[in-house]
Design a protein around this motif. Structure first.
Motif, PDB file in Angstrom:
ATOM      1  N   ASN A 143       0.693  -1.218  -0.129  1.00  0.00           N
ATOM      2  CA  ASN A 143      -0.186  -0.072  -0.290  1.00  0.00           C
ATOM      3  C   ASN A 143       0.369   1.002  -0.158  1.00  0.00           C
ATOM      4  OD1 ASN A 143      -2.722  -0.783  -0.465  1.00  0.00           O
ATOM      5  ND2 ASN A 143      -2.875  -1.707   1.695  1.00  0.00           N
ATOM      6  N   GLU A 144       1.947   0.986   0.483  1.00  0.00           N
ATOM      7  CA  GLU A 144       3.048   2.619   1.173  1.00  0.00           C
ATOM      8  C   GLU A 144       3.569   2.623  -0.603  1.00  0.00           C
ATOM      9  OE1 GLU A 144       5.349   1.812   4.173  1.00  0.00           O
ATOM     10  OE2 GLU A 144       3.856   1.191   5.294  1.00  0.00           O
ATOM     11  N   THR A 170      -4.891  -3.883  -3.327  1.00  0.00           N
ATOM     12  CA  THR A 170      -3.732  -2.638  -2.068  1.00  0.00           C
ATOM     13  C   THR A 170      -3.435  -1.937  -3.633  1.00  0.00           C
ATOM     14  OG1 THR A 170      -2.172  -4.413  -2.959  1.00  0.00           O
ATOM     15  CG2 THR A 170      -3.530  -4.636   0.037  1.00  0.00           C
ATOM     16  N   SER A 171      -3.310  -0.569  -2.995  1.00  0.00           N
ATOM     17  CA  SER A 171      -3.167   0.782  -3.861  1.00  0.00           C
ATOM     18  C   SER A 171      -2.023  -0.411  -4.881  1.00  0.00           C
ATOM     19  CB  SER A 171      -1.679   1.225  -3.085  1.00  0.00           C
ATOM     20  OG  SER A 171      -3.180   1.985  -1.979  1.00  0.00           O
ATOM     21  N   TYR A 172      -0.851  -1.369  -4.388  1.00  0.00           N
ATOM     22  CA  TYR A 172      -0.272  -1.945  -5.877  1.00  0.00           C
ATOM     23  C   TYR A 172       0.004  -2.913  -5.336  1.00  0.00           C
ATOM     24  CZ  TYR A 172       1.442   3.364  -5.563  1.00  0.00           C
ATOM     25  OH  TYR A 172       1.149   4.944  -5.099  1.00  0.00           O
ATOM     26  N   VAL A 202       2.606  -2.045 -12.492  1.00  0.00           N
ATOM     27  CA  VAL A 202       1.945  -2.115 -11.604  1.00  0.00           C
ATOM     28  C   VAL A 202       0.743  -2.308 -11.257  1.00  0.00           C
ATOM     29  CG1 VAL A 202       2.240  -0.999  -9.591  1.00  0.00           C
ATOM     30  CG2 VAL A 202       4.380  -1.158 -10.858  1.00  0.00           C
ATOM     31  N   LEU A 203      -0.009  -2.893 -10.614  1.00  0.00           N
ATOM     32  CA  LEU A 203      -1.752  -2.718 -10.722  1.00  0.00           C
ATOM     33  C   LEU A 203      -1.728  -1.204  -9.977  1.00  0.00           C
ATOM     34  CD1 LEU A 203      -1.335  -5.526 -11.813  1.00  0.00           C
ATOM     35  CD2 LEU A 203      -3.193  -6.030 -10.731  1.00  0.00           C
ATOM     36  N   ALA A 204      -2.032  -0.711 -10.471  1.00  0.00           N
ATOM     37  CA  ALA A 204      -2.259   0.621  -9.140  1.00  0.00           C
ATOM     38  C   ALA A 204      -3.758   1.163  -9.282  1.00  0.00           C
ATOM     39  CB  ALA A 204      -1.349   2.328  -9.976  1.00  0.00           C
ATOM     40  N   THR A 205      -3.784   0.747  -7.636  1.00  0.00           N
ATOM     41  CA  THR A 205      -5.274   1.407  -7.133  1.00  0.00           C
ATOM     42  C   THR A 205      -4.856   3.073  -6.500  1.00  0.00           C
ATOM     43  OG1 THR A 205      -6.502  -0.959  -7.526  1.00  0.00           O
ATOM     44  CG2 THR A 205      -7.780   0.272  -7.269  1.00  0.00           C
ATOM     45  N   GLY A 206      -5.511   3.804  -6.623  1.00  0.00           N
ATOM     46  CA  GLY A 206      -6.182   5.208  -6.150  1.00  0.00           C
ATOM     47  C   GLY A 206      -4.293   4.833  -5.581  1.00  0.00           C
ATOM     48  N   PRO A 207      -4.333   6.046  -4.965  1.00  0.00           N
ATOM     49  CA  PRO A 207      -3.263   7.044  -4.051  1.00  0.00           C
ATOM     50  C   PRO A 207      -2.053   5.624  -2.824  1.00  0.00           C
ATOM     51  CG  PRO A 207      -5.225   7.980  -3.065  1.00  0.00           C
ATOM     52  CD  PRO A 207      -5.554   6.846  -3.913  1.00  0.00           C
ATOM     53  N   SER A 208      -1.344   5.857  -3.231  1.00  0.00           N
ATOM     54  CA  SER A 208      -0.530   5.238  -1.808  1.00  0.00           C
ATOM     55  C   SER A 208      -0.449   5.621  -0.464  1.00  0.00           C
ATOM     56  CB  SER A 208       1.095   5.555  -1.689  1.00  0.00           C
ATOM     57  OG  SER A 208       1.326   6.645  -1.074  1.00  0.00           O
ATOM     58  N   ALA A 209      -0.856   4.762   0.798  1.00  0.00           N
ATOM     59  CA  ALA A 209      -1.221   4.562   2.052  1.00  0.00           C
ATOM     60  C   ALA A 209      -1.141   3.055   3.039  1.00  0.00           C
ATOM     61  CB  ALA A 209      -3.017   4.006   1.558  1.00  0.00           C
ATOM     62  N   VAL A 264       2.310   7.709   0.842  1.00  0.00           N
ATOM     63  CA  VAL A 264       2.978   8.328   2.048  1.00  0.00           C
ATOM     64  C   VAL A 264       4.459   8.045   0.652  1.00  0.00           C
ATOM     65  CG1 VAL A 264       4.424   6.064   3.216  1.00  0.00           C
ATOM     66  CG2 VAL A 264       2.052   6.082   3.179  1.00  0.00           C
ATOM     67  N   HIS A 265       5.168   6.494   0.114  1.00  0.00           N
ATOM     68  CA  HIS A 265       5.817   6.768  -0.443  1.00  0.00           C
ATOM     69  C   HIS A 265       5.768   7.252  -1.693  1.00  0.00           C
ATOM     70  CE1 HIS A 265       9.084   6.471   2.708  1.00  0.00           C
ATOM     71  NE2 HIS A 265       7.980   4.755   2.389  1.00  0.00           N
TER      72      HIS A 265
END
Ligand code: SF4
Lengths: 729, 165
Positions: A218-219, A265-267, B133-140, B151-152
């Motif tokens: 996520n980070e 998750t985000s990533y 990368v499967l990206a879904t929304g902001p990092s958290a 976050v990063h």
């Protein structure tokens, strides 16, 4: 192993210091994940698919290792297979030396915790920095992770602020504001990542055909760790291998739902290193070509090939370490992973991992905290029978050192097949049927002794039965004695059933058995109560598998002729029903286990079925207007999905039903009687009390004996079984 | 892509979605980009990055950028996910180091669900586009007590959908 008193003290301290944070975090995630699963139609199908993929991957592991080695080498990387933790550390150290590296940044990985790579590299003079914020916190605090995916879950924001304020010389102290803390840690960690020479990640999965890694985060720290330094080292257990990219699909859809309660998750990074991204050299402020990249995959065995050969531990290798089983565990919610954990791994499945990669001693410290309540099972994305793994490990612990510890005296007193050195407490609770038989010969005397101060003292000293608990009292007349004198009172029955006389109902609480008889008779059923042995639940829960197996065989022998005669078996005690329906699968030949599983019913499930099939329920007791009932179903009932029948019957009869949401009452059979766990059990119980709330105006019922006992204490009132509410008086 | 997938996609993306056509794309991108910006070239005919976007950033430019713009290979409707292939142009760095990420996806690349996405990924990987990368929304993160976004990776994500591509 530490003494009961030390254990109690250690757990008490943990509950006081870490209990609140752990409790809040695990319960929140558990609820989120329940919700995410409920909304997701494909859940069960994808679990089946995930399980199959893991089973076949582990079966073909040696081939997959060869295949991934070829693929990674063709991509321009290197594969190292490490037999032991020491081998893995040496390999990593060599890579550091070869690359002339000084600093390594890491993203979160339990496998690198398992090998203690940080300690090893630091001892060799290298700097190691964790980049996951939770890991960063525990690295600074010099602690072990308390959860598979939330390593700092045991710390509150205020704790973390204190830690940072102590550790860093700050102009202005940090408050406990999560935004501020995140910003602070992010800056520090970001700088380390930019300066690092090597980035180390784990891998959630490794695809054998292409050498692709899947990283679930996520980070975003794992992405940065993998792509910023020119050297990437991924450390993964060999069990992370799957054959093809397509195999990742079910896991992509499951892992966040069970693990964090997110849909995804985000990533989810699918990277095939060495990657094509240019290397950002922050010091020289230039982008270097991707050709400069170096990639190493370290595949760790460290006991896993042994687990693969082990019929009972093998399924531990299917674990994708999502942490769901910890979040769903009442005891984990109370004490966290620093209590419910071994050297590295935490929570229910931690026992299997510790037994496999470390040893039984490491597994032993935590193993008792699994009470077999089974609430983790429906949450496991790869359908691991986690309670069974714990039972097997407990059995092995029981047998540890048996050759040199022959205690003939104790051996003579108890009839089981277990080793002489077996803990007396386990032996007492495992042989509850024999004790019940002896005690009930003179119930008045037995009750007086067990309830007396000297009696309690003896029970605590010799058997670890907590003196703050009252043992259940023997009834003057057993259920079978009563029924033998009374006889069946249905002349023209619609059907015949066997009512299973479990030990508690028979010897201690015949009233709920009598109520079951009256309720079934009111619905036109003739009841038989033959002598049937204890189900084996008691020894099973103490890890006494051989004894449990003998019981299971005897039960099967006693019931099978009735089943052949077309009689269903009706069961009052849910933990016994769970033996018949689920756990006998491990104890009896398949055909016999199936026979029992298919023909046994929870008593309220049976009542529901009768009513649903048109039986006339007019003779059942109905409540007055506005009657409310608070109902706590038994953990194993929930896992079997039969709790809903009790709710339906009660509400169909006119009750407004309020149910509890907690996973377990905390008593969990014998667990709450044990002096080292009494306080954990009460802590879990208090949570149930908070959850059910005020029940002054309502009836209060529970299906399990131990739940009834626990609620008796919490609410200071007698708590009957639901069937006692509906049976004609 | 069906119009149903597209509207599912739009409602599941955890961030801003801008539906546009090739003709209007320039203006929409201009709007979505906050300067200084970095990016990687877009593979769609007649659509280009705003002139202010640096496509060959140094590490310090990358770090200082407010926005990163990259193409996305796929949109996954059910999840509101975009996949970011990482190539030699540095898409992974651009989409990761900047606080606002703008992904540009063709409507024809929006697939309904994960099984379909994996079919497409399988084709991509076989063709050498083997890091995405499967990206879904902001990092958290929730490691510091409550959910904190950014976050990063980016704290803000935008998806621009080219409806006629
Ligand atoms: S045993 Fe199952 S639920 Fe527990 S961590 Fe492993 S995969 Fe998750």
């Amino acid at each position: 192993m530490s003494s009961r008193r030390d254990t109690a003290e250690r757990l008490r301290r943990l509950m006081a210091t870490e209990g609140d944070a752990v409790g809040q975090n695990t319960r929140t995630v558990n609820q989120l994940s329940d919700y995410a699963i409920q909304r997701f139609e494909d859940y069960e199908d994808l679990r089946d698919a995930a399980r199959e993929i893991k089973e076949s991957a582990i079966a073909n592991l040696p081939d997959l290792i060869d295949e991934v080695t070829e693929a990674v080498e063709a991509n321009g990387g290197q594969v190292h297979v490490a037999q032991t933790a020491a081998d893995a550390n040496r390999i990593v150290e060599n890579i550091m030396a070869d690359r002339d590296a000084e600093k390594l940044v890491k993203s979160k990985s339990m496998t690198t915790e398992e090998i203690d790579v940080n300690d090893h590299l630091e001892a060799a003079g290298y700097e190691v920095v964790e980049t996951d914020l939770g890991e960063y916190v525990i690295q600074i605090a010099d602690e072990a992770p308390s959860h598979l995916i939330g390593p700092a879950m045991h710390r509150s924001p205020e704790d973390i602020a204190d830690l940072f304020n102590r550790e860093f010389d700050l102009e202005e102290d940090l408050s406990g504001d999560p935004n501020e803390l995140t910003e602070f840690a992010r800056e520090r960690v970001g700088e380390h990542i930019r300066e690092a020479d090597v980035g180390m990640t784990g891998a959630n999965f490794v695809v054998a055909e292409s050498g692709t890694l899947m990283l679930v985060t996520n980070e975003g720290n794992a992405r940065k760790t993998a792509v910023t330094p020119d050297t990437h080292v991924a450390v993964a257990g060999i069990e992370k291998l799957v054959p093809s990219l397509a195999d990742l699909q079910p896991f992509t859809e499951l892992i966040a739902r069970t693990g964090t309660g997110q849909d995804i998750t985000s990533y989810v990074s699918l990277l095939t290193p060495p990657v094509d991204s240019p290397v950002p050299d922050f010091e020289a402020d230039e982008m270097r070509p991707a050709d400069d990249r170096d990639f190493h995959l370290v595949l760790l065995d460290n006991g896993r090939m042994g687990m693969r050969e082990d019929d009972d531990l093998r399924e531990t290798l299917y674990c994708i370490r999502c942490g769901a089983c910890s979040n769903a565990c009442s005891n984990f919610q109370a004490v966290g992973g620093h209590g419910f954990g071994g050297e590295t791994y935490t929570g229910g499945i931690g026992t299997g991992w510790e037994a496999g990669v470390h040893d039984l001693d490491s597994a032993g410290e935590m193993n008792d905290l699994c009470t077999g309540c089974s609430r983790c099972e429906p949450k496991c994305p790869v359908e691991i029978d986690i309670p069974w793994v714990n039972t097997v490990v407990r059995d092995r612990i029981n047998h540890q050192g048996e050759d040199d510890d022959l205690d003939f005296l104790v051996e003579g007193l108890t009839p089981d097949d277990e080793p002489a050195g077996l803990d007396l407490q386990k032996r007492l609770f495992g042989n509850v049927e024999t004790l019940a038989k002896v005690g009930s010969l003179v119930p008045g005397l037995s009750n007086a002794v067990a309830g007396s101060r000297p009696g309690k003292w003896l029970l605590e000293r010799a058997f670890g039965v907590d003196r703050r608990r009252d043992l259940p009292e023997f009834a003057d007349e057993t259920l079978r004695e009563w029924y033998g004198a009374r006889g069946a009172q249905v002349s023209d029955p619609d059907r015949d059933v066997v009512l299973y006389p479990d030990v508690y109902t028979d010897y201690f609480d015949p009233d709920r058995g009598k109520a079951a008889v009256r309720a079934l008779e009111a619905l036109g059923v003739r009841v038989h109560i033959p002598a049937v042995p204890e189900s084996g639940r008691a020894p099973f829960s103490q890890g006494m598998i051989e004894t449990a197996r003998e019981q299971a065989e005897a039960v099967h022998g006693a019931l099978v002729t009735h089943i052949d005669d077309g009689r269903d078996v009706v069961v009052i005690e849910p933990s016994d029903l769970a033996m018949f329906r689920r756990d006998y699968d491990h104890l009896l030949p398949e055909r016999s286990a199936e026979r029992l599983a298919e023909n046994t019913y929870d008593v309220m499930e049976f009542v529901y079925g009768l009513l649903d099939n048109g039986a006339d329920g007019d003779d059942l007791e109905t409540p007055g207007d506005d009657a409310g009932v608070a109902y706590h179903s038994h953990c194993q009932q929930r896992t079997m999905g039969v709790d809903e029948y009790t709710e339906s019957v009660l509400s169909d009869l006119g009750y407004s039903v309020r149910t509890s949401d907690v996973e377990c009452c905390g008593m969990a059979g014998s667990f709450g009687y044990k002096s080292e766990y009494y306080e954990v059990s009460m802590d879990v119980g208090e949570h149930l009390h908070d959850d059910l709330g005020d029940v002054d105006e309502r009836a209060l019922v529970a299906s399990g004996t131990s739940c009834q006992e626990q609620l008796d204490v919490l609410y200071e009132r007698e708590v009957p079984h639901p069937v006692e509410l509906i049976a004609p008086r | 892509m069906s119009s149903e997938s597209l509207s599912t996609f739009e409602s599941s993306v955890p961030g801003d979605v801008h539906r546009t056509t090739t003709a209007d794309a320039d203006a929409v991108l201009d709007d979505a980009v906050e300067e200084p910006a970095v990016g990687t070239a877009l593979p769609y005919d007649d659509v280009s990055l705003p002139g202010s976007v640096d496509t060959d950033p140094s590490p310090s430019t990358l770090e200082a950028a407010a926005t990163g713009v990259t193409p996305a290979a796929l949109g996954i409707a059910e999840y509101g996910t975009v996949t970011i292939p990482s190539g030699a142009a540095g898409d992974e760095l651009v989409s990761l180091y900047t606080p606002r990420h703008v992904a540009v996806v063709a409507a024809s690349d929006v697939v309904p669900d994960m099984p379909t996405a994996y079919e497409r990924l399988g084709e991509d990987f076989a063709a050498g586009m083997d890091t995405q990368v499967l990206a879904t929304g902001p990092s958290a993160t929730a490691d510091m007590g409550t959910l904190v976004q950014g976050v990063h990776g980016p704290s803000e994500t935008h998806v621009v959908v080219l409806e006629d591509r």
